[in-house]
Design an enzyme around this catalytic site. Sequence first.
Site, mmCIF file in Angstrom:
data_model
loop_
_atom_site.group_PDB
_atom_site.id
_atom_site.type_symbol
_atom_site.label_atom_id
_atom_site.label_comp_id
_atom_site.label_asym_id
_atom_site.label_seq_id
_atom_site.Cartn_x
_atom_site.Cartn_y
_atom_site.Cartn_z
ATOM 1 N N GLY A 178 -42.193 29.493 -26.813
ATOM 2 C CA GLY A 178 -41.622 30.493 -26.268
ATOM 3 C C GLY A 178 -42.326 31.103 -25.128
ATOM 4 C CG PHE A 179 -46.130 33.052 -25.632
ATOM 5 C CD1 PHE A 179 -47.510 32.513 -24.985
ATOM 6 C CD2 PHE A 179 -46.212 33.325 -27.052
ATOM 7 C CE1 PHE A 179 -48.536 32.411 -25.946
ATOM 8 C CE2 PHE A 179 -47.082 33.134 -27.832
ATOM 9 C CZ PHE A 179 -48.405 32.741 -27.310
ATOM 10 N N GLY A 180 -45.425 29.594 -23.953
ATOM 11 C CA GLY A 180 -46.408 28.743 -23.452
ATOM 12 C C GLY A 180 -46.338 27.550 -24.186
ATOM 13 C CG ASP A 198 -36.951 31.783 -33.018
ATOM 14 O OD1 ASP A 198 -35.783 31.443 -33.242
ATOM 15 O OD2 ASP A 198 -37.774 31.594 -32.301
ATOM 16 C CG LEU A 238 -50.221 19.445 -30.090
ATOM 17 C CD1 LEU A 238 -50.483 20.379 -31.088
ATOM 18 C CD2 LEU A 238 -50.185 18.030 -30.610
ATOM 19 N N GLY A 239 -46.615 20.561 -27.220
ATOM 20 C CA GLY A 239 -45.304 21.028 -26.935
ATOM 21 C C GLY A 239 -45.448 22.169 -26.331
ATOM 22 C CB VAL A 285 -48.579 24.295 -28.629
ATOM 23 C CG1 VAL A 285 -49.472 24.189 -29.902
ATOM 24 C CG2 VAL A 285 -47.844 25.450 -28.617
#
Length: 817
Positions: A511-513, A626, A507-508, A515
């Site tokens: 910030g840390f990996g 954020d 899906l995208g 999805v």
Amino acid sequence: MDSFSPALLVFNLLLYLLTYVAATDSLTAQDPYLRDGFSLVSSNGNFELGFFSPGLSRDRYLGIWFKNRRGPTSVWVANRNTPINDSSGVLVMNITTGNLSLYSHDSTTIVWTARLLRKISNGVLQLLDIGNLVLRDGKDENPLNYSWQSFDYPTDTLLPGMKLGWDLRNNINRRLDAWKNPNDPSPGNLSWRMELHEYPESVMWKGSQEYFRHGPWNGVRVSSRPLGIAPILNFNFVSNEDEVYYQYSVPNKSHTVMVVMNQSNYLRIMYLWSPTERQWRLYTSLPRDFCDNYALCGPYGYCDIRVTPSCKCLEGFKPRSADSWTAGEFADGCERNKLMNCGDEVGFAQLNQLKLPDTKRTWVNKSMNLEECKQKCLSNCSCMAYANTNISGSGSGCALWIGDLIDLKLIPDAGQDLYVKMPASELVKRGEAQKTDRLKPKVKISLAAIVASLGLAVLFIGLYIFKKRSTVKDGHEKIEAQDLELPLFDLSLINSATNNFSIDNKLGEGGFGPVYKGKLTNGQDIAVKRLSRSSGQGMNEFKNEVILIAKLQHRNLVKLLGCCIQGEEKMLVYEYMPNKSLDFFIFDRTQRQLLDWSQRYRIICGIARGLLYLHQDSRLRIIHRDLKASNVLLDMDMNPKISDFGLAKTCGGDQTEGQTIKVVGTYGYMAPEYAFDGRFSVKSDAFSYGILLLEIISGKRSRSFCHLNDQNVIAYAWRLWKEGNSEELIDDAIRETCIISEVLRCINISLLCVQQNPDDRPTMSSVVMMLGCEISLSQPKQPGFFIENEAISRKISSSKDKSSSTNELTITLPDPR
């Protein structure tokens, strides 16, 4: 209808204008008229009666409001369904019959009339210091013997001393109905009223659907109210042959309080006037949390906001549809593990700390004790549960529930005991054989059953010890599985659900990996956030997100279903949002056409409520840090859900701000004080919300924007505001269909949120109030413009200097994923 002479009215009006010198609190036989442009003021100066135009409307209404108070101050409206379209309105008290009528159009048309309990010959209409407009006979020695009073006909506001409920003698239903919108006081589809069951309770409705139920009065409080809520108020409940009502009072006379029905998902909001700030402050609101939704968990299900999933079956019951429950659909509720027939040996399971079930089908006897109540329930095959009606002292009174138990909620430390009828065999399984019906033969427990029970106990103890010792290590860091408070998914299940993390399922990139979309074996769609093994920062984000979001439950926050921690793999499993994120719609030329203004406004309000929950109503005060369009996900009905809590910070107690040496976030959304000095607070989240609001209205990204000399959306919006041309900011996709007044109001709110000084920015409770209520808005001050590129460059350079003590800055550019 009274006979009335227009000529006589004009003559008396002229006489009235000539003799009117100072504000008064009454109309009398000598001065029986109140025309548009004049008013009555209560003797203490707190309340005023007169004609007004709400919001941006030009229509005229007769109403009562707080005098000299900014904000949502209208507390009563006479002609809420029949506005007057000019300034011809006049309130007339008939000096012969005492009738009270509102006329318009040269005093020939009656637009509203009061329903008198009796005729009076020497009428006095008076605005009292408590905000009540009363009509009485001036010669009556009892000044409380009213022929009519506005407190009997509330609109959307409940003041101290007002009654919510029924006057059974005169068939008056005192209920609240929200305004349709800030410009229109006519009733919307939200209402709050007293239901006249055998065991009365108040219920909030959305149209014909129950939305929130308070629970019955238990002699101390309503059974849904946690301890410590609204301590500034004293509540009273009266139920007799003449009246059934709730009422509240304010012991501290220095407090000014009002309860308002709001045309939003927060149906009831209580405001407290702050004398020092000279504004209304949001004190509390209902529903309080996800579990307050009516009948969320179906029959025999209860809701516990502390766990995920929140819906559970009562002990001795199981989901009626296991597949539905696995998929997160709980409305079917629960059914008994073992069918119970009339004549079976039964007993009662004592369940604690519960909001009592829906009282539509109840039987009540206030003189019975608990044992008599139990025997009464045993004698009725349709009785499913019983409880005391009064929990004060040792308890008294009896309530029986006939049929299914609906709308149960666990309220730790504040709910009450409910005794649920169960087959004796089920009570034995629960270790409650002593609670079975002693009128029947005792259940015999075999030695084998005792041995088996001991074996199970040893097994559970062993599993507990094993779980306590289970840890997941990552270098020197460790996550203890029992601290996650989340279901753990097996890695093989996640692999199968995501087709081994196929690129087609991606899906995208967060910030840390990455999805991924997945589908569980029961058909439920999920979103899997997979920690990148090379991301040191990602491990911290992972732990932070697990710890924070596992404790959160709100309709405008994305729901965490569980996690997977196995070997080197660390993943979070979320509910899947089929409509992707907000940025997918508002920044795309084609997709933006699908989001009309009504949907955008609903999204704006939903995001505000989600932030309010994080800042004020959750168990931990959470600052997101954020907030941006890509972190707002949209469900199937386009409802917004805030996501990605990897960078969030908690504040303890009454703390509302903090400081960090590591500034992380997204360029274009960060407040100036956070970007430069590392100071984050609820006001820095408000700044990000203001940016997001401007993006939703304009359809333009905050940074990838250039218009003349304006370097960003804030600068553009501020220039248009100062020039009086704010309508130019509106996205062309919604320009023809939007409500201009609402959009301009939202622009005003956004500019208040992005002011340079954090102290000048509103809290999210104030934002929610400004979005949902009739309230005048202040003028914004100079915005906090975005950090310029060269400033960021200097910041990054300084952070690389080991001898420097400046903050470390990590910036994410808000590009499409």
